[in-house]
Write an enzyme that holds these catalytic residues in place. Structure first.
Site, mmCIF file in Angstrom:
data_model
loop_
_atom_site.group_PDB
_atom_site.id
_atom_site.type_symbol
_atom_site.label_atom_id
_atom_site.label_comp_id
_atom_site.label_asym_id
_atom_site.label_seq_id
_atom_site.Cartn_x
_atom_site.Cartn_y
_atom_site.Cartn_z
ATOM 1 N N SER A 177 0.835 -1.207 0.000
ATOM 2 C CA SER A 177 0.000 0.000 0.000
ATOM 3 C C SER A 177 0.865 1.250 0.000
ATOM 4 O O SER A 177 1.641 1.491 0.932
ATOM 5 C CB SER A 177 -0.918 -0.007 1.223
ATOM 6 N N HIS B 141 -1.443 -1.176 -4.165
ATOM 7 C CA HIS B 141 -2.694 -0.740 -3.538
ATOM 8 C C HIS B 141 -2.653 0.771 -3.310
ATOM 9 O O HIS B 141 -1.692 1.293 -2.749
ATOM 10 C CB HIS B 141 -2.838 -1.490 -2.201
ATOM 11 N N ASP C 12 -4.744 3.989 -1.753
ATOM 12 C CA ASP C 12 -5.830 4.353 -0.838
ATOM 13 C C ASP C 12 -6.271 5.799 -1.031
ATOM 14 O O ASP C 12 -5.515 6.729 -0.756
ATOM 15 C CB ASP C 12 -5.345 4.193 0.610
ATOM 16 N N MET D 86 -8.760 8.694 0.206
ATOM 17 C CA MET D 86 -9.591 9.060 1.375
ATOM 18 C C MET D 86 -10.084 10.490 1.230
ATOM 19 O O MET D 86 -9.325 11.373 0.829
ATOM 20 C CB MET D 86 -8.769 8.968 2.651
ATOM 21 N N HIS E 52 -8.447 1.683 -3.883
ATOM 22 C CA HIS E 52 -9.391 1.481 -2.777
ATOM 23 C C HIS E 52 -9.980 2.837 -2.401
ATOM 24 O O HIS E 52 -9.296 3.670 -1.810
ATOM 25 C CB HIS E 52 -8.621 0.859 -1.591
ATOM 26 N N MET F 283 -12.053 5.169 -0.261
ATOM 27 C CA MET F 283 -12.709 5.375 1.035
ATOM 28 C C MET F 283 -13.346 6.756 0.979
ATOM 29 O O MET F 283 -12.893 7.708 1.604
ATOM 30 C CB MET F 283 -11.673 5.265 2.165
ATOM 31 N N MET G 27 -11.976 -5.326 5.351
ATOM 32 C CA MET G 27 -11.141 -4.448 6.182
ATOM 33 C C MET G 27 -10.871 -5.127 7.521
ATOM 34 O O MET G 27 -11.806 -5.518 8.227
ATOM 35 C CB MET G 27 -11.826 -3.100 6.431
ATOM 36 N N GLY H 2 -8.886 4.380 7.287
ATOM 37 C CA GLY H 2 -8.519 5.784 7.505
ATOM 38 C C GLY H 2 -7.047 5.980 7.778
ATOM 39 O O GLY H 2 -6.493 7.031 7.463
ATOM 40 N N GLY I 65 -0.886 1.419 9.691
ATOM 41 C CA GLY I 65 -0.182 1.129 10.933
ATOM 42 C C GLY I 65 -1.035 0.702 12.113
ATOM 43 O O GLY I 65 -0.581 0.759 13.252
ATOM 44 N N ASP J 174 -7.232 -6.170 4.138
ATOM 45 C CA ASP J 174 -6.579 -4.859 4.175
ATOM 46 C C ASP J 174 -6.530 -4.306 5.596
ATOM 47 O O ASP J 174 -7.569 -4.007 6.185
ATOM 48 C CB ASP J 174 -7.353 -3.900 3.255
ATOM 49 N N GLY J 175 -5.309 -4.158 6.114
ATOM 50 C CA GLY J 175 -5.107 -3.510 7.407
ATOM 51 C C GLY J 175 -4.411 -4.390 8.425
ATOM 52 O O GLY J 175 -4.889 -5.478 8.748
ATOM 53 N N GLY J 176 -3.246 -3.950 8.857
ATOM 54 C CA GLY J 176 -2.542 -4.668 9.920
ATOM 55 C C GLY J 176 -1.953 -6.001 9.503
ATOM 56 O O GLY J 176 -1.706 -6.871 10.341
ATOM 57 N N GLY K 187 0.919 -2.339 4.097
ATOM 58 C CA GLY K 187 1.456 -0.971 4.066
ATOM 59 C C GLY K 187 2.679 -0.856 4.935
ATOM 60 O O GLY K 187 3.823 -1.008 4.488
ATOM 61 N N SER K 188 2.463 -0.602 6.224
ATOM 62 C CA SER K 188 3.581 -0.384 7.153
ATOM 63 C C SER K 188 4.531 -1.560 7.203
ATOM 64 O O SER K 188 5.747 -1.371 7.288
ATOM 65 C CB SER K 188 3.062 -0.149 8.572
HETATM 66 C C1 DX5 Z 1 -6.389 1.740 5.723
HETATM 67 C C2 DX5 Z 1 -6.018 1.493 4.289
HETATM 68 C C3 DX5 Z 1 -4.979 0.457 4.153
HETATM 69 C C4 DX5 Z 1 -3.648 0.841 4.744
HETATM 70 C C5 DX5 Z 1 -3.033 -0.404 5.298
HETATM 71 O O1 DX5 Z 1 -7.471 2.593 5.778
HETATM 72 O O2 DX5 Z 1 -7.142 1.070 3.548
HETATM 73 O O3 DX5 Z 1 -4.811 0.046 2.798
HETATM 74 O O4 DX5 Z 1 -2.769 1.424 3.808
HETATM 75 O O5 DX5 Z 1 -1.924 -0.061 6.027
HETATM 76 P P1 DX5 Z 1 -1.260 -1.072 7.057
HETATM 77 O O6 DX5 Z 1 -0.833 -2.262 6.265
HETATM 78 O O7 DX5 Z 1 -0.140 -0.277 7.618
HETATM 79 O O8 DX5 Z 1 -2.302 -1.430 8.085
HETATM 80 ZN ZN ZN Z 2 -6.709 0.122 1.540
#
Ligand code: DX5
Ligand code: ZN
Length: 223
Positions: free
Chosen positions: A8, A33, A35, A37, A66, A68, A137, A142, A145, A175-177, A197-198
């Site tokens: 991401s 990916h 994002d 927002m 993606h 949001m 999700m 949003g 990390g 997606d996420g964590g 992502g992170s």
């Molecule tokens: C969160 C995003 C994710 C985010 C994931 O709202 O939709 O795609 O970038 O980041 P990590 O992998 O750090 O949770």
């Molecule tokens: Zn995402």
């Protein structure tokens, strides 16, 4: 086909977006990916069409956008125009889920629906035939990390069973964590695409982390 990895861009250093895309191009990642927002659907603002168009010019991977954002029906064609291969929007952000899927497909991209942690996975069942991708999700959208919500594993299993029972090709993206500590469990539950992502961009060696995420479980396939 083995699972796909989608780093991401949100977690990259925005002073060096080009370098981040080059790293992903050279890595074993399958997708990138992106994002988007709007500060209304989620309490954060990221980037939009101009960045995605610029990334498209250099990205050699599948562009996974993606959204949001509220009222995705007003924007999905623009994101296809910018170069998205997949456009996912949130089930919670529109009253017209089926229609928005058709809009995305008519514009020439694959359509995805994302669901927040509180949304039952059965909510997508009525439109499953129209979807190329379901984004589950595993954090509240949003921010990057955040910690993975483990209840998500059950949602992945339920959705996978339904997809298999109906003999569909719909992919499940989580997606996420997501990181090396939990990727195996998520894949076992039935995920096809891991967004990271992170865990990728904040690691010492992002390319190696992608390779590790990509090769998880591969050893098992020999037996
Ligand atoms: C969160 C995003 C994710 C985010 C994931 O709202 O939709 O795609 O970038 O980041 P990590 O992998 O750090 O949770
Ligand atoms: Zn995402």
């Amino acid at each position: 086909m083995s699972h796909r990895i989608a780093p991401s861009l949100l977690a990259a250093d925005f002073n060096h977006i080009g370098d981040a895309v080059t790293m992903v191009n050279e890595s074993q990642a399958d997708w990138l990916h992106l994002d988007v927002m709007d500060g209304i659907f989620v309490p954060n603002i990221s980037f939009g069409q101009p960045i995605i168009s610029a990334v498209k010019k250099v990205c050699t991977k599948v562009m996974d956008v993606h959204l949001m954002i509220e009222r995705p029906e007003l924007y999905v064609e623009q994101f296809v125009e910018c170069g998205a291969d997949y456009v996912s929007f949130h089930l919670e952000a529109t009253n017209h889920v089926h229609r928005v899927c058709q809009q995305i497909k008519s514009a020439g991209a694959k359509s995805g629906v994302a669901i927040n942690p509180h949304t039952p996975v059965q909510s997508v069942f009525e439109v499953l035939e129209d979807l190329d991708l379901v984004v589950i999700m595993s954090v509240n959208p949003g921010f990057g990390g955040q910690k993975f919500i483990y209840r998500t594993l059950e949602k992945i299993r339920t959705l996978k069973e339904e997809i298999i029972a109906r003999n569909l090709n719909t992919l499940i993206e989580v997606d996420g964590g997501v990181g090396l500590h939990n990727a195996e469990k998520i894949l076992e539950a039935g995920a096809d695409v891991l967004v990271a992502g992170s865990s990728v961009f904040k690691s010492d060696d992002p390319k190696l982390t992608i390779e590790r995420l990509k090769t998880i479980g591969i050893g098992n396939l020999q037996f």
